[in-house]
Design a protein around this motif. Structure first.
Motif, short mmCIF file in Angstrom:
data_model
loop_
_atom_site.label_atom_id
_atom_site.label_comp_id
_atom_site.label_asym_id
_atom_site.label_seq_id
_atom_site.Cartn_x
_atom_site.Cartn_y
_atom_site.Cartn_z
N LYS A 279 37.00 34.01 35.86
CA LYS A 279 37.23 32.95 36.84
C LYS A 279 36.30 33.08 38.04
O LYS A 279 35.79 32.10 38.56
CB LYS A 279 38.69 32.99 37.32
N ASN A 280 36.07 34.33 38.49
CA ASN A 280 35.23 34.57 39.67
C ASN A 280 34.86 36.04 39.75
O ASN A 280 35.31 36.86 38.94
CB ASN A 280 35.96 34.12 40.95
N LYS A 281 34.02 36.36 40.71
CA LYS A 281 33.55 37.73 40.89
C LYS A 281 34.69 38.68 41.20
O LYS A 281 34.73 39.81 40.70
CB LYS A 281 32.49 37.79 42.00
N GLU A 282 35.63 38.23 42.01
CA GLU A 282 36.77 39.08 42.38
C GLU A 282 37.58 39.46 41.14
O GLU A 282 38.02 40.61 41.00
CB GLU A 282 37.67 38.38 43.40
N GLY A 283 37.77 38.52 40.24
CA GLY A 283 38.51 38.80 39.01
C GLY A 283 37.77 39.77 38.11
O GLY A 283 38.38 40.66 37.51
N LEU A 284 36.46 39.62 38.02
CA LEU A 284 35.66 40.55 37.22
C LEU A 284 35.68 41.94 37.85
O LEU A 284 35.80 42.94 37.16
CB LEU A 284 34.23 40.05 37.07
#
Length: 96
Positions: free
Chosen positions: A58-63
């Motif tokens: 979904k986004n960098k934070e999720g990764l």
């Protein structure tokens, strides 16, 4: 912004079956994460020692959160022995 990853893993022949079980477990765990939009595992038809992940986050934070998960860190530690070389990771942008 979505993040697309392709990860290529090459197993040592003698550890292929054991590594495949570990990778399938990794798929199940990763798909439970909120930021995981897609997490697919493929095996090369011409060389069964090569496994390929297609991931969409979904986004960098999720990764980043995924990369800190205990099961992923354990996978990295345990599988070093099973791999011919370090995994190749491609961060890609979908163009079509």
């Amino acid at each position: 912004m979505k993040i697309n990853l392709t990860v290529i893993i090459q197993s040592k022949s003698e550890y292929r079956a054991e590594l495949e079980l570990i990778l399938v477990n990794l798929v199940g765990q990763s798909r439970k994460e909120t930021a995981c939009l897609q997490y697919d595992l493929h095996q090369n038809s011409d060389d069964p020692n090569i496994f390929i992940f297609h991931e969409v986050w979904k986004n960098k934070e999720g990764l980043d959160l995924h990369n800190r998960q205990p099961y992923l860190l354990e996978f990295i530690q345990k599988t070093d022995l099973f791999l011919e070389e370090k995994p190749t990771i491609y961060k890609t942008s979908r163009i079509g």
